[in-house]
Design an enzyme around this catalytic site. Structure first.
Site, PDB file in Angstrom:
ATOM      1  N   TYR A   1       0.821  -1.497   0.101  1.00  0.00           N
ATOM      2  CA  TYR A   1       0.009  -0.043   0.043  1.00  0.00           C
ATOM      3  C   TYR A   1       0.967   1.211  -0.015  1.00  0.00           C
ATOM      4  O   TYR A   1       0.357   2.186  -0.668  1.00  0.00           O
ATOM      5  CB  TYR A   1      -0.907  -0.188   1.238  1.00  0.00           C
ATOM      6  CG  TYR A   1      -2.333  -0.794   1.111  1.00  0.00           C
ATOM      7  CD1 TYR A   1      -2.058  -2.307   0.512  1.00  0.00           C
ATOM      8  CD2 TYR A   1      -3.523  -0.099   1.138  1.00  0.00           C
ATOM      9  CE1 TYR A   1      -3.377  -2.833   0.802  1.00  0.00           C
ATOM     10  CE2 TYR A   1      -4.619  -0.882   1.095  1.00  0.00           C
ATOM     11  CZ  TYR A   1      -4.403  -2.225   0.927  1.00  0.00           C
ATOM     12  OH  TYR A   1      -5.842  -2.773   0.929  1.00  0.00           O
TER      13      TYR A   1
ATOM     14  N   LYS B   1       3.805 -15.677   3.886  1.00  0.00           N
ATOM     15  CA  LYS B   1       3.979 -16.190   2.506  1.00  0.00           C
ATOM     16  C   LYS B   1       5.370 -16.622   2.399  1.00  0.00           C
ATOM     17  O   LYS B   1       6.167 -15.964   1.517  1.00  0.00           O
ATOM     18  CB  LYS B   1       3.406 -15.663   1.506  1.00  0.00           C
ATOM     19  CG  LYS B   1       3.413 -16.078   0.148  1.00  0.00           C
ATOM     20  CD  LYS B   1       2.230 -17.379   0.033  1.00  0.00           C
ATOM     21  CE  LYS B   1       2.401 -18.014  -1.129  1.00  0.00           C
ATOM     22  NZ  LYS B   1       1.477 -19.264  -1.359  1.00  0.00           N
TER      23      LYS B   1
ATOM     24  N   ASP C   1      -2.709 -18.490   2.025  1.00  0.00           N
ATOM     25  CA  ASP C   1      -3.454 -19.161   1.166  1.00  0.00           C
ATOM     26  C   ASP C   1      -4.129 -20.194   2.044  1.00  0.00           C
ATOM     27  O   ASP C   1      -5.553 -20.241   2.184  1.00  0.00           O
ATOM     28  CB  ASP C   1      -2.876 -19.760  -0.184  1.00  0.00           C
ATOM     29  CG  ASP C   1      -1.432 -20.345   0.077  1.00  0.00           C
ATOM     30  OD1 ASP C   1      -1.051 -20.382   1.281  1.00  0.00           O
ATOM     31  OD2 ASP C   1      -0.961 -21.101  -0.730  1.00  0.00           O
TER      32      ASP C   1
ATOM     33  N   ASP D   1      -6.003  -6.971   4.557  1.00  0.00           N
ATOM     34  CA  ASP D   1      -7.163  -6.533   3.849  1.00  0.00           C
ATOM     35  C   ASP D   1      -7.910  -7.660   3.572  1.00  0.00           C
ATOM     36  O   ASP D   1      -9.179  -7.441   3.323  1.00  0.00           O
ATOM     37  CB  ASP D   1      -6.705  -5.747   2.438  1.00  0.00           C
ATOM     38  CG  ASP D   1      -7.686  -4.961   1.828  1.00  0.00           C
ATOM     39  OD1 ASP D   1      -8.817  -4.277   2.590  1.00  0.00           O
ATOM     40  OD2 ASP D   1      -7.632  -4.896   0.652  1.00  0.00           O
TER      41      ASP D   1
ATOM     42  N   ASP E   1     -11.884  -9.430   5.076  1.00  0.00           N
ATOM     43  CA  ASP E   1     -13.068  -9.504   4.290  1.00  0.00           C
ATOM     44  C   ASP E   1     -13.574 -10.831   4.258  1.00  0.00           C
ATOM     45  O   ASP E   1     -14.609 -10.874   4.106  1.00  0.00           O
ATOM     46  CB  ASP E   1     -12.871  -8.718   2.964  1.00  0.00           C
ATOM     47  CG  ASP E   1     -13.180  -7.467   2.563  1.00  0.00           C
ATOM     48  OD1 ASP E   1     -12.735  -6.429   3.503  1.00  0.00           O
ATOM     49  OD2 ASP E   1     -13.745  -7.024   1.541  1.00  0.00           O
TER      50      ASP E   1
HETATM   51  C1  IPM Z   1     -10.154  -1.644   4.360  1.00  0.00           C
HETATM   52  C2  IPM Z   1     -10.428  -1.041   2.913  1.00  0.00           C
HETATM   53  C3  IPM Z   1      -9.366  -0.116   2.453  1.00  0.00           C
HETATM   54  C4  IPM Z   1      -8.031  -0.926   2.170  1.00  0.00           C
HETATM   55  C5  IPM Z   1      -9.527   0.645   1.208  1.00  0.00           C
HETATM   56  C6  IPM Z   1     -10.893   1.328   1.378  1.00  0.00           C
HETATM   57  C7  IPM Z   1      -8.425   1.610   0.819  1.00  0.00           C
HETATM   58  O1  IPM Z   1     -10.734  -2.063   1.871  1.00  0.00           O
HETATM   59  O2  IPM Z   1     -10.124  -0.793   5.050  1.00  0.00           O
HETATM   60  O3  IPM Z   1     -10.106  -2.896   4.376  1.00  0.00           O
HETATM   61  O4  IPM Z   1      -7.903  -1.626   1.201  1.00  0.00           O
HETATM   62  O5  IPM Z   1      -7.290  -0.743   3.548  1.00  0.00           O
HETATM   63 MG    MG Z   2     -10.563  -3.922   2.819  1.00  0.00          MG
END
Ligand code: IPM
Ligand code: MG
Length: 371
Positions: A148, A198, A230, A254, A258
């Site tokens: 990032y 990894k 993974d 990230d 999710d």
């Molecule tokens: C998160 C989001 C952010 C990230 C985006 C919106 C920049 O997906 O906070 O997980 O990738 O960190």
């Molecule tokens: Mg995210």
């Protein structure tokens, strides 16, 4: 700050941001009613809406407000893919607002609880025999390093081909500071830390693991379990109960966080805390859900949960934070939900965003009234 008076920046954000934030800030009014506490809430523009009003996704005025407060509460930002194209790439809210916010306060430690009580297990797509007693994982993501924030380059090479380079960069201090955070959490919880990496491919993970072998000497009571990223993705689906605290670099975090929302049944159940050395901000882990914005159907759990984390981690009001969690969970456990989380025929009573907020505040009021 005096011990009972706090200043908090409120960044509504985009999409469903304003409507879930409206419910979340009600927590401060309920707390004021029952406790000798004062909260000054200062609204500031942030995200795509800020860009359209001021030409900047993270305007200077917002930076000054954020600099001056005790903690920052941030709603989701972002637009649909089509709407985003109306904003120059560098002012699109992810690059123009969120990453600069993280960089400004060096919020390297991202806490993402993946939690579902047994009574809320019906939200999860996993089978009851996999969920068993619920899910209770603390995912710790490094938030200001790696791909990032590494060097980036884009151009046309000698063969005339467009190319891009993005580098995954960490130094040992960045790695050790997030590992210390993770070990400290593991020490407070079940004393098991899953290190996600990894190292069979990436030398960034090789350095990460070397530093881990040094840092772990400070935490002899914590057992470390190594897992490739993974394989961790599969394990989260097949046996989430094996995890307690997990730690990983930025991009892995990230993606796996999710997935955490996925095993709970919705990212709407994922609040988070982004902690730096001097300042922290709190936000839902999800996006601004433009498709359901303004419809009064989004569940405010992740936003109200972010308030609970702010009370706990920045203001050290642990009992009050706990009361907020209990209020929210009791509303779910009493059989209520919202349309974004539950289909009509799921046997729960579907409430609007506002009515869900009402139920949470009524319960919070009741819990705080009881001595
Ligand atoms: C998160 C989001 C952010 C990230 C985006 C919106 C920049 O997906 O906070 O997980 O990738 O960190
Ligand atoms: Mg995210």
């Amino acid at each position: 700050m005096t011990s009972n008076s706090f200043k908090i920046a409120i960044l509504d954000g985009d999409g469903i941001g304003p409507e879930i934030m409206k419910q979340a800030v009600r927590v401060f009014d309920v707390l004021k009613k029952h406790r000798d506490l004062d909260f000054e809430l200062i609204s500031a523009k942030f995200g795509a809406s800020a860009y359209f009003e001021t030409g900047k996704a993270f305007p200077d005025e917002t930076k000054e407000i954020c600099d001056s407060v005790d903690a920052i509460l941030k709603g989701p930002v972002g637009l649909s893919h089509e709407e985003s194209q109306k904003i120059p790439v560098n002012e699109q809210p992810e690059r123009g607002a969120i990453l600069p916010l993280r960089a400004r306060y060096n919020t390297y430690a991202n806490f993402r609880p993946i939690y579902l009580s047994k009574n809320m297990a019906h939200f999860s797509p996993l089978k009851p025999e996999i969920i068993r007693d619920g899910i209770d994982i603390l995912l710790i993501r490094e938030l200001v390093g790696g791909l990032y924030f590494g060097a980036k380059d884009r151009g046309v090479n000698a063969q005339g081909l467009r190319y891009v380079k993005e580098s995954l960069e960490y130094d040992e201090t960045q790695i050790s500071q997030i590992l210390h955070v993770a070990f400290q959490q593991a020490e407070k919880r079940k004393k098991v830390l899953h290190n996600i990496h990894k190292s069979n491919v990436l030398i960034s993970s090789v350095l990460w693991n070397e530093v881990l072998d040094e840092v772990r000497n400070d935490y002899p009571g914590v057992e470390v379990k190594h897992l490739l990223v993974d394989a961790a993705a599969t394990a989260l689906c097949l046996n989430p109960g094996q995890f307690d605290v997990m730690v990983m670099e930025n991009m892995f975090g990230d993606i796996l966080s999710d997935q955490g929302g996925g095993i709970l049944g919705s990212l709407g159940l994922m609040p988070s805390a982004c902690i730096g050395p001097d300042k922290a901000y709190y936000e839902p882990s999800h996006g601004s859900a433009p498709d359901i914005a303004g419809k009064n159907i989004a569940n405010p759990y992740s936003m109200i949960g972010s308030v609970a984390m702010l009370l706990d981690m920045s203001l050290k009001l642990q009992a009050e934070a706990d009361a907020v969690w209990r209020s929210m969970r009791s509303v779910f456990e009493a059989g209520y939900s919202t349309a974004d989380l539950s289909p009509k025929d799921s046997g729960v009573e579907i409430l609007s965003t506002e009515d869900f907020g009402d139920k949470v505040m009524t319960k919070l009021d009741e819990i705080l009234s009881t001595p």
